[in-house]
Enzyme design. Structure first.
Site, mmCIF file in Angstrom:
data_model
loop_
_atom_site.group_PDB
_atom_site.id
_atom_site.type_symbol
_atom_site.label_atom_id
_atom_site.label_comp_id
_atom_site.label_asym_id
_atom_site.label_seq_id
_atom_site.Cartn_x
_atom_site.Cartn_y
_atom_site.Cartn_z
ATOM 1 N N GLU A 1 0.851 -1.198 0.000
ATOM 2 C CA GLU A 1 0.000 0.000 0.000
ATOM 3 C C GLU A 1 0.882 1.241 0.000
ATOM 4 O O GLU A 1 1.943 1.266 0.634
ATOM 5 C CB GLU A 1 -0.910 -0.014 1.228
ATOM 6 C CG GLU A 1 -2.012 1.026 1.191
ATOM 7 C CD GLU A 1 -3.070 0.758 2.258
ATOM 8 O OE1 GLU A 1 -3.777 -0.274 2.152
ATOM 9 O OE2 GLU A 1 -3.178 1.571 3.200
ATOM 10 N N ASP B 1 0.271 5.310 0.681
ATOM 11 C CA ASP B 1 -0.792 6.153 1.237
ATOM 12 C C ASP B 1 -0.481 7.642 1.255
ATOM 13 O O ASP B 1 0.607 8.053 1.693
ATOM 14 C CB ASP B 1 -1.043 5.787 2.711
ATOM 15 C CG ASP B 1 -1.610 4.407 2.907
ATOM 16 O OD1 ASP B 1 -2.146 3.844 1.948
ATOM 17 O OD2 ASP B 1 -1.509 3.887 4.036
ATOM 18 N N GLU C 1 -2.582 10.424 3.419
ATOM 19 C CA GLU C 1 -3.668 10.606 4.375
ATOM 20 C C GLU C 1 -3.651 12.054 4.868
ATOM 21 O O GLU C 1 -2.637 12.523 5.384
ATOM 22 C CB GLU C 1 -3.537 9.651 5.554
ATOM 23 C CG GLU C 1 -3.766 8.193 5.180
ATOM 24 C CD GLU C 1 -3.602 7.251 6.354
ATOM 25 O OE1 GLU C 1 -4.483 6.401 6.552
ATOM 26 O OE2 GLU C 1 -2.591 7.375 7.073
#
Length: 292
Positions: free
Chosen positions: A104, A106, A108
Protein backbone atom coordinates in the site's frame (compact mmCIF):
# COMPACT_ATOMS: atom_id res chain seq x y z
CA UNK A 1 13.64 -26.50 -30.45
CA UNK A 2 15.00 -24.03 -32.98
CA UNK A 3 12.38 -21.61 -34.31
CA UNK A 4 12.59 -19.83 -37.67
CA UNK A 5 13.64 -16.19 -37.54
CA UNK A 6 10.25 -15.00 -38.85
CA UNK A 7 8.48 -16.70 -35.92
CA UNK A 8 10.75 -15.02 -33.38
CA UNK A 9 10.13 -11.63 -34.96
CA UNK A 10 6.34 -12.15 -34.76
CA UNK A 11 6.57 -13.19 -31.08
CA UNK A 12 8.69 -10.11 -30.33
CA UNK A 13 6.18 -7.80 -32.01
CA UNK A 14 3.26 -9.41 -30.15
CA UNK A 15 5.05 -8.93 -26.84
CA UNK A 16 5.61 -5.26 -27.61
CA UNK A 17 1.95 -4.87 -28.48
CA UNK A 18 0.91 -6.50 -25.23
CA UNK A 19 3.22 -4.15 -23.30
CA UNK A 20 1.85 -1.09 -25.09
CA UNK A 21 -1.73 -2.18 -24.44
CA UNK A 22 -0.92 -2.60 -20.74
CA UNK A 23 -0.44 1.13 -20.26
CA UNK A 24 -3.44 3.41 -20.00
CA UNK A 25 -4.00 7.13 -19.86
CA UNK A 26 -7.29 7.42 -18.00
CA UNK A 27 -10.44 8.91 -19.44
CA UNK A 28 -10.75 11.60 -16.77
CA UNK A 29 -14.33 10.47 -16.14
CA UNK A 30 -14.93 9.17 -12.61
CA UNK A 31 -18.00 7.25 -13.77
CA UNK A 32 -15.95 5.26 -16.28
CA UNK A 33 -12.71 4.69 -14.35
CA UNK A 34 -13.98 4.19 -10.78
CA UNK A 35 -16.76 2.49 -8.83
CA UNK A 36 -18.23 3.53 -5.48
CA UNK A 37 -17.16 1.17 -2.68
CA UNK A 38 -19.72 2.24 -0.11
CA UNK A 39 -22.39 4.84 0.66
CA UNK A 40 -23.25 5.93 -2.89
CA UNK A 41 -25.62 8.51 -1.40
CA UNK A 42 -22.52 10.20 0.10
CA UNK A 43 -20.78 10.46 -3.29
CA UNK A 44 -21.64 13.21 -5.77
CA UNK A 45 -20.29 13.30 -9.31
CA UNK A 46 -20.64 16.14 -11.82
CA UNK A 47 -22.76 15.56 -14.93
CA UNK A 48 -19.67 15.26 -17.14
CA UNK A 49 -17.92 12.92 -14.67
CA UNK A 50 -14.93 15.23 -14.31
CA UNK A 51 -15.27 16.04 -10.62
CA UNK A 52 -16.42 14.01 -7.65
CA UNK A 53 -17.02 14.86 -4.00
CA UNK A 54 -17.50 12.71 -0.92
CA UNK A 55 -19.46 13.60 2.19
CA UNK A 56 -18.88 12.59 5.80
CA UNK A 57 -21.69 12.97 8.33
CA UNK A 58 -22.80 11.10 11.44
CA UNK A 59 -24.42 8.46 9.25
CA UNK A 60 -21.43 7.50 7.10
CA UNK A 61 -18.35 8.39 5.14
CA UNK A 62 -17.69 7.13 1.61
CA UNK A 63 -15.11 5.66 -0.73
CA UNK A 64 -14.42 4.89 -4.39
CA UNK A 65 -11.95 2.65 -6.19
CA UNK A 66 -10.49 2.25 -9.68
CA UNK A 67 -11.92 -0.45 -11.93
CA UNK A 68 -8.40 -1.58 -12.89
CA UNK A 69 -5.41 -2.80 -10.91
CA UNK A 70 -1.94 -1.56 -11.78
CA UNK A 71 1.68 -2.64 -11.40
CA UNK A 72 3.91 0.47 -11.67
CA UNK A 73 3.14 3.85 -13.17
CA UNK A 74 2.17 7.33 -12.05
CA UNK A 75 -1.14 8.38 -10.53
CA UNK A 76 -2.12 12.06 -10.24
CA UNK A 77 -5.18 13.31 -8.39
CA UNK A 78 -6.28 16.86 -7.68
CA UNK A 79 -7.97 17.23 -4.30
CA UNK A 80 -9.65 20.07 -2.45
CA UNK A 81 -9.77 19.26 1.24
CA UNK A 82 -12.43 19.90 3.88
CA UNK A 83 -12.64 23.56 4.81
CA UNK A 84 -13.08 25.02 8.28
CA UNK A 85 -13.08 22.90 11.42
CA UNK A 86 -12.21 19.41 10.17
CA UNK A 87 -10.66 17.87 13.30
CA UNK A 88 -11.00 14.08 13.43
CA UNK A 89 -11.69 13.62 9.73
CA UNK A 90 -9.40 11.65 7.41
CA UNK A 91 -9.25 12.00 3.64
CA UNK A 92 -7.22 9.15 2.18
CA UNK A 93 -5.95 8.69 -1.37
CA UNK A 94 -3.86 5.61 -1.93
CA UNK A 95 -2.82 2.51 -3.84
CA UNK A 96 -3.52 -0.86 -2.24
CA UNK A 97 -3.35 -4.53 -3.20
CA UNK A 98 -6.10 -5.62 -0.77
CA UNK A 99 -4.21 -8.82 0.08
CA UNK A 100 -3.50 -10.23 3.58
CA UNK A 101 0.19 -9.37 3.06
CA UNK A 102 -0.82 -6.19 1.31
CA UNK A 103 1.26 -3.55 -0.36
CA UNK A 104 0.00 0.00 0.00
CA UNK A 105 1.14 3.55 -0.77
CA UNK A 106 -0.79 6.15 1.24
CA UNK A 107 -1.61 9.82 1.25
CA UNK A 108 -3.67 10.61 4.38
CA UNK A 109 -4.88 14.13 5.09
CA UNK A 110 -5.57 14.61 8.78
CA UNK A 111 -8.23 17.16 9.65
CA UNK A 112 -7.46 20.15 11.85
CA UNK A 113 -8.94 22.67 14.22
CA UNK A 114 -9.81 25.89 12.41
CA UNK A 115 -6.74 28.06 11.94
CA UNK A 116 -4.25 25.21 12.30
CA UNK A 117 -2.27 23.82 9.35
CA UNK A 118 -3.33 20.62 7.63
CA UNK A 119 -1.12 17.59 8.27
CA UNK A 120 -0.29 15.25 5.41
CA UNK A 121 0.73 11.76 6.51
CA UNK A 122 2.32 9.31 4.09
CA UNK A 123 2.92 5.63 4.66
CA UNK A 124 4.21 2.60 2.77
CA UNK A 125 3.13 -0.99 3.35
CA UNK A 126 5.34 -3.70 1.89
CA UNK A 127 4.46 -7.38 2.22
CA UNK A 128 1.98 -6.59 4.99
CA UNK A 129 4.23 -4.42 7.15
CA UNK A 130 3.89 -0.67 7.59
CA UNK A 131 5.09 1.54 10.48
CA UNK A 132 6.69 3.86 7.93
CA UNK A 133 4.76 7.05 8.64
CA UNK A 134 6.05 10.49 7.77
CA UNK A 135 4.17 13.73 8.42
CA UNK A 136 4.51 17.21 7.02
CA UNK A 137 2.67 20.50 7.32
CA UNK A 138 1.48 21.63 3.91
CA UNK A 139 2.89 25.04 2.93
CA UNK A 140 -0.45 26.26 1.55
CA UNK A 141 -4.12 26.09 2.47
CA UNK A 142 -5.36 22.90 0.75
CA UNK A 143 -9.00 23.82 1.38
CA UNK A 144 -9.07 26.93 -0.82
CA UNK A 145 -8.36 25.28 -4.17
CA UNK A 146 -7.45 22.00 -5.84
CA UNK A 147 -3.85 20.82 -5.53
CA UNK A 148 -2.15 17.90 -7.24
CA UNK A 149 -1.02 14.83 -5.28
CA UNK A 150 0.95 12.23 -7.22
CA UNK A 151 2.51 8.82 -6.72
CA UNK A 152 5.33 7.64 -8.99
CA UNK A 153 5.89 3.91 -8.51
CA UNK A 154 8.46 2.01 -10.52
CA UNK A 155 11.07 -0.72 -10.18
CA UNK A 156 13.52 1.72 -8.60
CA UNK A 157 11.56 3.89 -6.21
CA UNK A 158 8.30 5.31 -4.92
CA UNK A 159 8.03 9.10 -4.94
CA UNK A 160 5.25 11.15 -3.34
CA UNK A 161 4.66 14.54 -4.98
CA UNK A 162 2.63 17.59 -3.95
CA UNK A 163 2.16 20.00 -6.84
CA UNK A 164 5.12 18.28 -8.57
CA UNK A 165 7.37 18.79 -5.52
CA UNK A 166 8.80 15.52 -4.16
CA UNK A 167 8.01 15.28 -0.47
CA UNK A 168 9.07 11.68 0.12
CA UNK A 169 10.91 8.79 -1.49
CA UNK A 170 11.02 5.08 -0.70
CA UNK A 171 13.74 3.31 -2.65
CA UNK A 172 13.90 -0.28 -3.79
CA UNK A 173 16.51 -1.76 -1.48
CA UNK A 174 15.17 -5.30 -1.84
CA UNK A 175 18.70 -6.50 -2.57
CA UNK A 176 19.61 -5.37 0.95
CA UNK A 177 16.70 -7.13 2.60
CA UNK A 178 14.22 -4.22 2.67
CA UNK A 179 10.70 -5.06 1.53
CA UNK A 180 9.52 -3.11 -1.52
CA UNK A 181 6.15 -3.26 -3.34
CA UNK A 182 7.08 -4.89 -6.65
CA UNK A 183 4.92 -7.96 -7.27
CA UNK A 184 1.36 -7.21 -6.19
CA UNK A 185 -0.90 -5.10 -8.43
CA UNK A 186 -2.71 -2.28 -6.68
CA UNK A 187 -5.91 -0.34 -7.22
CA UNK A 188 -6.39 3.41 -6.73
CA UNK A 189 -8.75 4.32 -3.90
CA UNK A 190 -10.04 7.40 -2.13
CA UNK A 191 -11.98 7.47 1.12
CA UNK A 192 -13.40 9.95 3.62
CA UNK A 193 -14.02 8.67 7.13
CA UNK A 194 -14.16 9.28 10.87
CA UNK A 195 -10.67 8.93 12.33
CA UNK A 196 -11.15 10.97 15.48
CA UNK A 197 -9.72 8.20 17.67
CA UNK A 198 -6.24 9.17 16.41
CA UNK A 199 -6.17 11.66 13.52
CA UNK A 200 -5.97 15.04 15.24
CA UNK A 201 -3.56 15.51 18.14
CA UNK A 202 -3.54 11.78 18.81
CA UNK A 203 -7.32 11.64 19.16
CA UNK A 204 -7.60 14.56 21.58
CA UNK A 205 -9.68 16.64 19.14
CA UNK A 206 -12.89 14.87 18.15
CA UNK A 207 -15.20 15.55 15.22
CA UNK A 208 -17.60 18.40 15.91
CA UNK A 209 -20.62 17.17 13.99
CA UNK A 210 -22.26 20.60 14.25
CA UNK A 211 -19.62 21.78 11.74
CA UNK A 212 -20.63 19.15 9.18
CA UNK A 213 -21.35 17.76 6.74
CA UNK A 214 -17.69 17.51 5.74
CA UNK A 215 -16.93 17.54 2.02
CA UNK A 216 -13.75 16.64 0.12
CA UNK A 217 -13.58 17.13 -3.65
CA UNK A 218 -11.59 15.33 -6.35
CA UNK A 219 -10.90 16.07 -10.00
CA UNK A 220 -8.55 16.26 -12.98
CA UNK A 221 -6.95 12.89 -12.25
CA UNK A 222 -4.63 10.88 -14.47
CA UNK A 223 -3.72 7.20 -14.23
CA UNK A 224 -0.77 6.51 -16.50
CA UNK A 225 0.16 3.03 -15.39
CA UNK A 226 0.54 -0.60 -16.38
CA UNK A 227 -2.85 -2.31 -16.22
CA UNK A 228 -2.56 -5.70 -14.54
CA UNK A 229 -3.16 -8.58 -16.96
CA UNK A 230 -1.84 -11.38 -14.77
CA UNK A 231 1.81 -11.41 -15.82
CA UNK A 232 4.22 -9.06 -13.99
CA UNK A 233 6.80 -9.40 -16.79
CA UNK A 234 4.81 -7.09 -19.05
CA UNK A 235 4.74 -4.39 -16.37
CA UNK A 236 8.43 -4.65 -15.54
CA UNK A 237 9.70 -3.98 -19.06
CA UNK A 238 11.13 -0.72 -20.33
CA UNK A 239 9.15 0.63 -23.27
CA UNK A 240 7.91 3.96 -24.65
CA UNK A 241 4.57 3.41 -22.92
CA UNK A 242 6.10 2.22 -19.63
CA UNK A 243 8.15 5.41 -19.38
CA UNK A 244 8.22 5.27 -15.56
CA UNK A 245 10.60 2.28 -15.62
CA UNK A 246 13.18 4.09 -17.74
CA UNK A 247 16.54 4.97 -16.22
CA UNK A 248 15.83 8.70 -16.03
CA UNK A 249 13.10 8.01 -13.45
CA UNK A 250 15.28 5.75 -11.30
CA UNK A 251 16.18 8.62 -8.96
CA UNK A 252 15.37 12.26 -8.26
CA UNK A 253 16.83 14.91 -10.54
CA UNK A 254 19.13 17.54 -9.05
CA UNK A 255 16.29 20.06 -8.97
CA UNK A 256 13.95 17.56 -7.34
CA UNK A 257 16.59 16.81 -4.70
CA UNK A 258 16.74 20.49 -3.74
CA UNK A 259 12.96 20.63 -3.35
CA UNK A 260 12.99 17.36 -1.42
CA UNK A 261 15.54 18.75 1.06
CA UNK A 262 13.53 21.98 1.40
CA UNK A 263 10.37 20.07 2.34
CA UNK A 264 12.16 17.93 4.88
CA UNK A 265 14.00 20.85 6.42
CA UNK A 266 11.12 23.29 6.77
CA UNK A 267 7.89 21.27 6.74
CA UNK A 268 8.53 17.80 8.16
CA UNK A 269 7.10 17.22 11.64
CA UNK A 270 7.53 13.46 11.99
CA UNK A 271 9.86 10.89 10.44
CA UNK A 272 9.72 7.28 11.58
CA UNK A 273 13.41 7.02 10.78
CA UNK A 274 14.15 9.46 13.60
CA UNK A 275 11.90 7.81 16.19
CA UNK A 276 14.41 5.78 18.18
CA UNK A 277 12.06 5.46 21.15
CA UNK A 278 9.37 3.84 19.02
CA UNK A 279 11.78 1.30 17.55
CA UNK A 280 13.84 0.88 20.74
CA UNK A 281 17.01 2.14 19.03
CA UNK A 282 16.61 -0.47 16.30
CA UNK A 283 15.45 1.60 13.34
CA UNK A 284 14.25 -0.15 10.17
CA UNK A 285 17.07 -1.03 7.81
CA UNK A 286 16.00 1.41 5.07
CA UNK A 287 16.60 4.33 7.47
CA UNK A 288 20.35 3.94 7.02
CA UNK A 289 20.21 3.54 3.24
CA UNK A 290 20.16 6.23 0.50
CA UNK A 291 16.82 7.93 -0.18
CA UNK A 292 17.69 8.66 -3.85
Amino acid sequence: MKYPRSFLVIVSVLNLVRVSFSSVVSTGNFNKDFFVMWSPDHVNTSADGRTRSMVLDQESGAGFSSNDMFLFGQIDMKIKLISGHSAGTVVAYYLTSDQPNRDEIDFEFLGNVSGQPYILQTNVYADGFDNREERIYLWFDPTQDFHSYSILWNLHQIVFFVDSIPIRTYRNHADKGVAFPRWQPMGVKATLWNGDSWATRGGHDKIDWSKGPFVASFGDYKMDACVWKGNPRFCRAESPTSWWNNEEFSSLTSTQRRWFKWVRRYHMIYDYCQDNARFQNNLPKECSLPKY
